[in-house]
Design a protein around this motif. Structure first.
Motif, PDB file in Angstrom:
ATOM      1  N   ILE A   1       0.853  -1.183   0.000  1.00  0.00           N
ATOM      2  CA  ILE A   1       0.000   0.000   0.000  1.00  0.00           C
ATOM      3  C   ILE A   1       0.893   1.238   0.000  1.00  0.00           C
ATOM      4  N   VAL A   2       0.636   2.153  -0.936  1.00  0.00           N
ATOM      5  CA  VAL A   2       1.372   3.416  -0.994  1.00  0.00           C
ATOM      6  C   VAL A   2       0.374   4.564  -0.822  1.00  0.00           C
ATOM      7  N   PRO A   3       0.397   5.276   0.302  1.00  0.00           N
ATOM      8  CA  PRO A   3      -0.487   6.442   0.454  1.00  0.00           C
ATOM      9  C   PRO A   3      -0.082   7.544  -0.530  1.00  0.00           C
ATOM     10  N   THR A   4      -1.055   8.158  -1.182  1.00  0.00           N
ATOM     11  CA  THR A   4      -0.760   9.185  -2.192  1.00  0.00           C
ATOM     12  C   THR A   4      -1.772  10.321  -2.117  1.00  0.00           C
ATOM     13  N   SER A   5      -1.402  11.428  -2.742  1.00  0.00           N
ATOM     14  CA  SER A   5      -2.332  12.526  -2.977  1.00  0.00           C
ATOM     15  C   SER A   5      -2.180  12.960  -4.422  1.00  0.00           C
ATOM     16  N   ALA A   6      -3.255  12.856  -5.195  1.00  0.00           N
ATOM     17  CA  ALA A   6      -3.213  13.269  -6.597  1.00  0.00           C
ATOM     18  C   ALA A   6      -3.277  14.782  -6.735  1.00  0.00           C
ATOM     19  N   VAL A   7      -3.615  15.493  -5.657  1.00  0.00           N
ATOM     20  CA  VAL A   7      -3.734  16.947  -5.707  1.00  0.00           C
ATOM     21  C   VAL A   7      -2.390  17.612  -5.421  1.00  0.00           C
ATOM     22  N   SER A   8      -1.752  17.208  -4.326  1.00  0.00           N
ATOM     23  CA  SER A   8      -0.498  17.847  -3.930  1.00  0.00           C
ATOM     24  C   SER A   8       0.733  16.990  -4.194  1.00  0.00           C
ATOM     25  N   GLY A   9       0.556  15.732  -4.583  1.00  0.00           N
ATOM     26  CA  GLY A   9       1.676  14.925  -5.051  1.00  0.00           C
ATOM     27  C   GLY A   9       2.401  14.114  -4.006  1.00  0.00           C
ATOM     28  N   GLU A  10       1.964  14.126  -2.754  1.00  0.00           N
ATOM     29  CA  GLU A  10       2.632  13.281  -1.755  1.00  0.00           C
ATOM     30  C   GLU A  10       2.503  11.803  -2.141  1.00  0.00           C
ATOM     31  N   GLY A  11       3.583  11.073  -1.981  1.00  0.00           N
ATOM     32  CA  GLY A  11       3.573   9.633  -2.255  1.00  0.00           C
ATOM     33  C   GLY A  11       3.799   9.255  -3.706  1.00  0.00           C
ATOM     34  N   ILE A  12       3.764  10.222  -4.638  1.00  0.00           N
ATOM     35  CA  ILE A  12       3.984   9.919  -6.049  1.00  0.00           C
ATOM     36  C   ILE A  12       5.385   9.356  -6.291  1.00  0.00           C
ATOM     37  N   PRO A  13       6.457   9.927  -5.678  1.00  0.00           N
ATOM     38  CA  PRO A  13       7.787   9.323  -5.860  1.00  0.00           C
ATOM     39  C   PRO A  13       7.843   7.873  -5.391  1.00  0.00           C
ATOM     40  N   ASP A  14       7.202   7.582  -4.248  1.00  0.00           N
ATOM     41  CA  ASP A  14       7.192   6.221  -3.718  1.00  0.00           C
ATOM     42  C   ASP A  14       6.505   5.267  -4.684  1.00  0.00           C
ATOM     43  N   LEU A  15       5.363   5.697  -5.236  1.00  0.00           N
ATOM     44  CA  LEU A  15       4.580   4.854  -6.139  1.00  0.00           C
ATOM     45  C   LEU A  15       5.364   4.538  -7.412  1.00  0.00           C
ATOM     46  N   LEU A  16       5.980   5.546  -8.021  1.00  0.00           N
ATOM     47  CA  LEU A  16       6.720   5.345  -9.263  1.00  0.00           C
ATOM     48  C   LEU A  16       7.926   4.435  -9.048  1.00  0.00           C
ATOM     49  N   LEU A  17       8.682   4.703  -7.993  1.00  0.00           N
ATOM     50  CA  LEU A  17       9.901   3.919  -7.751  1.00  0.00           C
ATOM     51  C   LEU A  17       9.557   2.472  -7.418  1.00  0.00           C
ATOM     52  N   LEU A  18       8.513   2.270  -6.608  1.00  0.00           N
ATOM     53  CA  LEU A  18       8.111   0.904  -6.259  1.00  0.00           C
ATOM     54  C   LEU A  18       7.635   0.149  -7.496  1.00  0.00           C
ATOM     55  N   LEU A  19       6.858   0.811  -8.353  1.00  0.00           N
ATOM     56  CA  LEU A  19       6.380   0.171  -9.590  1.00  0.00           C
ATOM     57  C   LEU A  19       7.540  -0.339 -10.443  1.00  0.00           C
ATOM     58  N   VAL A  20       8.493   0.550 -10.719  1.00  0.00           N
ATOM     59  CA  VAL A  20       9.586   0.206 -11.625  1.00  0.00           C
ATOM     60  C   VAL A  20      10.515  -0.829 -11.002  1.00  0.00           C
ATOM     61  N   GLN A  21      10.910  -0.624  -9.736  1.00  0.00           N
ATOM     62  CA  GLN A  21      11.865  -1.541  -9.123  1.00  0.00           C
ATOM     63  C   GLN A  21      11.255  -2.918  -8.869  1.00  0.00           C
ATOM     64  N   TRP A  22       9.976  -2.961  -8.506  1.00  0.00           N
ATOM     65  CA  TRP A  22       9.325  -4.256  -8.281  1.00  0.00           C
ATOM     66  C   TRP A  22       9.181  -5.013  -9.603  1.00  0.00           C
ATOM     67  N   ALA A  23       8.859  -4.296 -10.672  1.00  0.00           N
ATOM     68  CA  ALA A  23       8.708  -4.936 -11.979  1.00  0.00           C
ATOM     69  C   ALA A  23      10.039  -5.502 -12.473  1.00  0.00           C
ATOM     70  N   GLN A  24      11.116  -4.709 -12.401  1.00  0.00           N
ATOM     71  CA  GLN A  24      12.388  -5.186 -12.933  1.00  0.00           C
ATOM     72  C   GLN A  24      13.037  -6.238 -12.032  1.00  0.00           C
ATOM     73  N   LYS A  25      12.622  -6.277 -10.763  1.00  0.00           N
ATOM     74  CA  LYS A  25      13.168  -7.283  -9.850  1.00  0.00           C
ATOM     75  C   LYS A  25      12.493  -8.642 -10.028  1.00  0.00           C
ATOM     76  N   THR A  26      11.182  -8.653 -10.214  1.00  0.00           N
ATOM     77  CA  THR A  26      10.434  -9.908 -10.228  1.00  0.00           C
ATOM     78  C   THR A  26      10.004 -10.371 -11.620  1.00  0.00           C
ATOM     79  N   MET A  27      10.126  -9.500 -12.652  1.00  0.00           N
ATOM     80  CA  MET A  27       9.600  -9.848 -13.976  1.00  0.00           C
ATOM     81  C   MET A  27      10.654  -9.732 -15.070  1.00  0.00           C
ATOM     82  N   GLU A  28      11.921  -9.910 -14.716  1.00  0.00           N
ATOM     83  CA  GLU A  28      12.974  -9.676 -15.708  1.00  0.00           C
ATOM     84  C   GLU A  28      12.809 -10.578 -16.925  1.00  0.00           C
ATOM     85  N   GLU A  29      12.458 -11.835 -16.690  1.00  0.00           N
ATOM     86  CA  GLU A  29      12.278 -12.761 -17.821  1.00  0.00           C
ATOM     87  C   GLU A  29      11.085 -12.351 -18.682  1.00  0.00           C
ATOM     88  N   LYS A  30       9.995 -11.962 -18.041  1.00  0.00           N
ATOM     89  CA  LYS A  30       8.794 -11.552 -18.770  1.00  0.00           C
ATOM     90  C   LYS A  30       9.014 -10.262 -19.552  1.00  0.00           C
TER      91      LYS A  30
END
Length: 359
Positions: free
Chosen positions: A253-282
């Motif tokens: 769970i990543v808390p975010t605010s679409a209005v003021s942008g809190e949590g957006i860095p966490d969401l983007l970094l987690l998305l990319v790093q989790w994908a490249q860590k667990t889905m490299e073959e895919k």
């Protein structure tokens, strides 16, 4: 690496024997101006031009494509607004009634992701060339579009309103993801609605929470606990991503605010790093064409066009393709390949033109 593209196609032709459906190979020596769209960079390229790499780790990851991310959730939870915050655009207010009514797509290059996550982790390793995000409608009438969008994704974002918890279309989207064994991250949106919340524009969520007073922290933890309990009732374990010690069994769970942008860095970094860590073959790029149709429509000046997501392989102008029609297969030829600008929504025209290449 995937890229949302449009193909302008000629009028449907009658189906001919299979031997005639095979197009002769394109002679690149004679078609120096033929434009190729490959899934590895998200930009239309002409023969002979070489793209320059801006990232230090780009050469080591040249065989990885961009992950496809689908954003799902109940109507009015802030899905399009989240993407607007990342793109610094205002697509949501341009929608009829402020409600998304068609599938959209946006390509986020690595350099933009690195810029938004610098405050959280400046030396983060990003191996993928970018991220393709597919925006789906949240209204109950558009269940077919949600199903189509979720079938494309490598990883998904499930947006939940912290003030309302799990709602009907949230549960429908959750069941879609569970049925496909899709990996997803929960964006706990609208934290700025908590009473007394002190805005920290575009800050990592940990930094933003540390600046809140005790009453805000108490309300946040109470609502978070309620939503974690609601997920458990649906058979899904969730936890705050920075407290999650069982990543394989518990969704983040990543808390975010679409209005003021809190949590957006966490969401983007987690998305990319989790994908490249667990889905490299895919995510490893292959030459075999893998392409999915999102929508078919007629655009003035171009005729019949097809919105597609090119996952793997290459498409060229002049290639012969077969697409499914209501009355059988349609054999046609690609007349033009039109690629949206990075960081721009597929649905929105920019300066009267939607794409890099207009023919």
């Amino acid at each position: 690496k995937p890229v949302a593209t449009k193909q302008e196609i000629s009028k449907p032709q009658p189906v001919v024997p299979a031997v005639k459906n095979v197009a002769p190979p394109v002679d690149n020596s004679k078609k120096s101006e033929t434009e190729n769209v490959r899934a590895n960079n998200g930009v239309a390229k002409k023969k002979g031009k070489k793209g320059s790499s801006k990232d230090d780790d780009a050469d080591n990851a040249s065989d990885l494509r961009s992950p496809i991310c689908c954003i799902l959730g109940h109507v009015d939870t802030g899905k399009t607004k989240l993407l607007d915050c990342i793109r610094r655009t205002n697509v949501q207010e341009g929608e009829a009634g402020g409600i998304t009514q068609q599938i959209g797509a946006t390509y986020f290059p690595t350099e933009n992701i690195r810029e938004r996550t610098r405050e959280l982790k400046a030396d983060a390793t990003l191996k993928v060339p970018g991220l393709l995000v597919i925006d789906t409608p949240g209204h109950e009438s558009f269940s077919n579009l949600r199903s189509r969008g979720s079938s494309l994704c490598d990883i998904a974002i499930l947006v939940v309103d912290i003030m309302h918890g799990l709602e009907p279309q949230t549960i429908e989207s959750l069941n879609l993801l569970k049925s496909r064994d899709a990996v997803f991250i929960v964006a706990l949106n609208k934290v700025d609605r908590l009473y007394g919340w002190k805005t920290c524009p575009n800050a990592p969520i940990g930094k933003a929470l540390r600046q809140q007073n005790d009453d805000v922290k108490l309300e946040f933890n109470t609502r978070l606990t309620d939503i974690v309990t609601q997920f458990k009732m649906q058979g899904v374990n969730t936890a705050l991503y920075y407290k999650n010690k069982e990543m394989e069994d518990t969704f983040n769970i990543v808390p975010t605010s679409a209005v003021s942008g809190e949590g957006i860095p966490d969401l983007l970094l987690l998305l990319v790093q989790w994908a490249q860590k667990t889905m490299e073959e895919k995510l490893t790029f292959v030459d075999e064409v893998q392409c999915t149709v999102l929508e078919v429509k007629v655009i003035e000046g171009h005729g019949t066009t097809v919105d597609v997501v090119l996952v793997n392989g290459m498409l060229h102008e002049g290639d012969q393709i077969v697409v499914c029609g209501m009355q059988g297969p349609i054999v046609t030829t690609i007349r033009a390949l039109l690629t949206p600008h990075p960081m721009k929504e597929l649905r929105v025209k920019v300066c009267g033109s939607l794409y890099y290449t207009l023919v």
